[in-house]
Design a protein around this motif. Sequence first.
Motif, PDB file in Angstrom:
ATOM      1  N   PRO A 200      22.001 109.826  87.387  1.00 24.96           N
ATOM      2  CA  PRO A 200      21.715 108.406  87.151  1.00 24.96           C
ATOM      3  C   PRO A 200      22.139 107.544  88.333  1.00 24.96           C
ATOM      4  N   PRO A 201      21.582 106.343  88.433  1.00 22.52           N
ATOM      5  CA  PRO A 201      21.999 105.443  89.518  1.00 22.52           C
ATOM      6  C   PRO A 201      23.396 104.887  89.269  1.00 22.52           C
ATOM      7  N   PHE A 202      24.094 104.576  90.350  1.00 21.11           N
ATOM      8  CA  PHE A 202      25.415 103.950  90.341  1.00 21.11           C
ATOM      9  C   PHE A 202      26.484 104.812  89.671  1.00 21.11           C
ATOM     10  N   ILE A 203      26.265 106.111  89.532  1.00 21.16           N
ATOM     11  CA  ILE A 203      27.266 106.975  88.916  1.00 21.16           C
ATOM     12  C   ILE A 203      28.283 107.385  89.974  1.00 21.16           C
ATOM     13  N   GLY A 204      29.552 107.490  89.570  1.00 21.30           N
ATOM     14  CA  GLY A 204      30.624 107.753  90.515  1.00 21.30           C
ATOM     15  C   GLY A 204      31.137 109.172  90.439  1.00 21.30           C
ATOM     16  N   THR A 205      31.936 109.532  91.424  1.00 24.06           N
ATOM     17  CA  THR A 205      32.535 110.862  91.482  1.00 24.06           C
ATOM     18  C   THR A 205      33.475 111.069  90.299  1.00 24.06           C
ATOM     19  N   GLY A 206      33.376 112.235  89.678  1.00 21.95           N
ATOM     20  CA  GLY A 206      34.192 112.552  88.521  1.00 21.95           C
ATOM     21  C   GLY A 206      33.520 112.297  87.195  1.00 21.95           C
ATOM     22  N   SER A 207      32.394 111.590  87.190  1.00 19.59           N
ATOM     23  CA  SER A 207      31.664 111.355  85.946  1.00 19.59           C
ATOM     24  C   SER A 207      30.921 112.621  85.525  1.00 19.59           C
ATOM     25  N   ARG A 208      30.544 112.669  84.266  1.00 18.21           N
ATOM     26  CA  ARG A 208      29.846 113.829  83.719  1.00 18.21           C
ATOM     27  C   ARG A 208      28.423 113.471  83.328  1.00 18.21           C
ATOM     28  N   ILE A 209      27.515 114.438  83.503  1.00 18.50           N
ATOM     29  CA  ILE A 209      26.117 114.284  83.102  1.00 18.50           C
ATOM     30  C   ILE A 209      25.682 115.526  82.336  1.00 18.50           C
ATOM     31  N   ASP A 210      24.616 115.399  81.565  1.00 14.33           N
ATOM     32  CA  ASP A 210      24.065 116.527  80.800  1.00 14.33           C
ATOM     33  C   ASP A 210      23.202 117.398  81.709  1.00 14.33           C
ATOM     34  N   VAL A 211      23.161 118.695  81.392  1.00 19.84           N
ATOM     35  CA  VAL A 211      22.339 119.635  82.156  1.00 19.84           C
ATOM     36  C   VAL A 211      21.498 120.458  81.194  1.00 19.84           C
ATOM     37  N   SER A 212      20.346 120.907  81.681  1.00 16.63           N
ATOM     38  CA  SER A 212      19.456 121.805  80.941  1.00 16.63           C
ATOM     39  C   SER A 212      19.457 123.165  81.620  1.00 16.63           C
ATOM     40  N   VAL A 213      19.488 124.220  80.817  1.00 13.87           N
ATOM     41  CA  VAL A 213      19.575 125.588  81.319  1.00 13.87           C
ATOM     42  C   VAL A 213      18.380 126.366  80.788  1.00 13.87           C
ATOM     43  N   SER A 214      17.655 127.064  81.680  1.00 14.47           N
ATOM     44  CA  SER A 214      16.475 127.835  81.300  1.00 14.47           C
ATOM     45  C   SER A 214      16.564 129.227  81.926  1.00 14.47           C
TER      46      SER A 214
ATOM     47  N   GLU B  48      30.306 115.456  92.077  1.00 17.51           N
ATOM     48  CA  GLU B  48      31.183 115.710  93.215  1.00 17.51           C
ATOM     49  C   GLU B  48      30.831 114.858  94.427  1.00 17.51           C
ATOM     50  N   ARG B  49      29.644 114.289  94.459  1.00 17.80           N
ATOM     51  CA  ARG B  49      29.217 113.467  95.597  1.00 17.80           C
ATOM     52  C   ARG B  49      28.349 112.332  95.077  1.00 17.80           C
ATOM     53  N   GLU B  50      28.514 111.154  95.625  1.00 17.52           N
ATOM     54  CA  GLU B  50      27.724 109.997  95.227  1.00 17.52           C
ATOM     55  C   GLU B  50      26.536 109.824  96.167  1.00 17.52           C
ATOM     56  N   VAL B  51      25.420 109.396  95.592  1.00 20.52           N
ATOM     57  CA  VAL B  51      24.259 109.075  96.412  1.00 20.52           C
ATOM     58  C   VAL B  51      24.415 107.667  96.965  1.00 20.52           C
ATOM     59  N   VAL B  52      23.592 107.349  97.930  1.00 27.25           N
ATOM     60  CA  VAL B  52      23.630 106.002  98.515  1.00 27.25           C
ATOM     61  C   VAL B  52      23.212 105.000  97.445  1.00 27.25           C
ATOM     62  N   ARG B  53      24.067 104.051  97.193  1.00 24.03           N
ATOM     63  CA  ARG B  53      23.803 103.083  96.132  1.00 24.03           C
ATOM     64  C   ARG B  53      22.704 102.105  96.544  1.00 24.03           C
ATOM     65  N   ALA B  54      21.881 101.755  95.574  1.00 19.31           N
ATOM     66  CA  ALA B  54      20.828 100.776  95.817  1.00 19.31           C
ATOM     67  C   ALA B  54      21.449  99.391  96.006  1.00 19.31           C
ATOM     68  N   THR B  55      20.886  98.619  96.908  1.00 22.29           N
ATOM     69  CA  THR B  55      21.379  97.280  97.197  1.00 22.29           C
ATOM     70  C   THR B  55      20.676  96.278  96.288  1.00 22.29           C
ATOM     71  N   VAL B  56      21.430  95.721  95.347  1.00 28.89           N
ATOM     72  CA  VAL B  56      20.867  94.728  94.433  1.00 28.89           C
ATOM     73  C   VAL B  56      21.492  93.353  94.626  1.00 28.89           C
ATOM     74  N   GLU B  57      22.609  93.273  95.353  1.00 35.20           N
ATOM     75  CA  GLU B  57      23.243  91.976  95.586  1.00 35.20           C
ATOM     76  C   GLU B  57      22.553  91.273  96.758  1.00 35.20           C
ATOM     77  N   THR B  58      21.293  90.975  96.558  1.00 36.63           N
ATOM     78  CA  THR B  58      20.487  90.290  97.566  1.00 36.63           C
ATOM     79  C   THR B  58      19.888  89.033  96.967  1.00 36.63           C
ATOM     80  N   ASP B  59      19.415  88.162  97.828  1.00 32.18           N
ATOM     81  CA  ASP B  59      18.801  86.921  97.346  1.00 32.18           C
ATOM     82  C   ASP B  59      17.470  87.190  96.662  1.00 32.18           C
ATOM     83  N   GLN B  60      16.712  88.188  97.152  1.00 29.53           N
ATOM     84  CA  GLN B  60      15.417  88.522  96.587  1.00 29.53           C
ATOM     85  C   GLN B  60      15.516  89.856  95.849  1.00 29.53           C
ATOM     86  N   ILE B  61      15.129  89.881  94.594  1.00 19.14           N
ATOM     87  CA  ILE B  61      15.148  91.079  93.752  1.00 19.14           C
ATOM     88  C   ILE B  61      13.729  91.341  93.283  1.00 19.14           C
TER      89      ILE B  61
END
Length: 405
Positions: free
Chosen positions: A134-148, A212-225
């Motif tokens: 998910p976006p804006f998720i930080g290191t140490g957080s947990r997410i669900d996984v699918s196994v096939s 274990e690693r964060e992606v580059v966060r999207a920039t939303v604190e801008t004048d134009q959204i």
Amino acid sequence: MRRILTWLVAASFAFGPQIALAADYAGAPVGASYQGEAGIGARETFDTVRPGRDALSTSGVRIKDVTTIKGVRDNQLVGYGLVIGLQATGDSLRNSPFTEQSLQSMLDRMGVNVRTGNPRTKNVAAVVVTADLPPFIGTGSRIDVSVSSLGDASSLMGGTLIMTPLYGADGEIYAVAQGSLAVTGFTSQGASESLTQGVPTSGRIAGGAIIEREVVRATVETDQITMELRNPDYRTAIRVVDAINAFAIQRYGRPVARENDLRTILLTRPARLSSTRFIADIGDLPIKPEMNARVVVDERTGTVVIGNDVQISTVAVTQGNLTVRITELPSVSQPAEFSDGQTVVTSQTQVVAQQEGGNFAYVGGTDLATVVRGLNRLGLKPTGIIAILGAIKTAGALQADLVVQ
């Protein structure tokens, strides 16, 4: 006198008010006129339109349920691992050599040498693990996984996924998955019969991966959204803009939204207000989204879904079924007594053709109830309705998009 008039005209162009660009539209007062690039590149004039009285409705769908913020998105992760602890339902190592190689490599890293032996275990299965980051998720957080399952395992029930790194599209490790699988299906097999329900070769681990690693966060604190519609539509975009501007005029004193096209809406963030609070304020505004006239059919399951705005011009329809039945009747030909003939088996073929016809029926209507009544009047099965809808579309009488899955 002529020189004075010429000087006045030139001065009016030189010192008059400059025409604002379309990008300045959202931040200007209501009633102003603007000219800028739009459409396919032509210069057009935009006028701010004050939202109507019904722009802020009390019922409908929330804006945040029909839109997304550009740049705020999920990222997909994938990994390869092993599931252990199966009850003799795992991969056969001879038919799945990658499972045997993975098992040997894992044991080698743990200091166990099995290269010289021939393992025959059936309690291990090779699997592919997938997840959405998910976006804006930080290191140490947990997410669900699918196994096939990847090999010939018959069931993953009761298995445990050992530590599996999950990679992104750039080849970097972003999460590590491990845990016990939750499998909804099951399989039971006896000497002469087997029973399978659901899909026992795939499962899910709730919160099974740690970031274990964060992606580059999207920039939303801008004048134009930039806001994007999930289902692009011109009318829906206008309703979203009107609802936001009606709210913004009351709250901030000026409009903040402008439609860019059928998909995107440009927002100007008010000063001294964070983007998070601004998006939260406008996200709960209700609107009534427009729905395109569309008919979706699934030929595999016989499913037909008709939208509320679908219309059918009046047409006459008939449908008949042709059934051809071919029957083979074997017979034995015996030779005469005291002859040199041989007994042979011959076949008699019977072909029966039967066609069931029907009377012409009128199908047409301006609303969904009339269309459904017209189709039900034919008394057809779903496969017949699918065929008729295709024929009506070809005839040009179906005023909607026909989507065949």
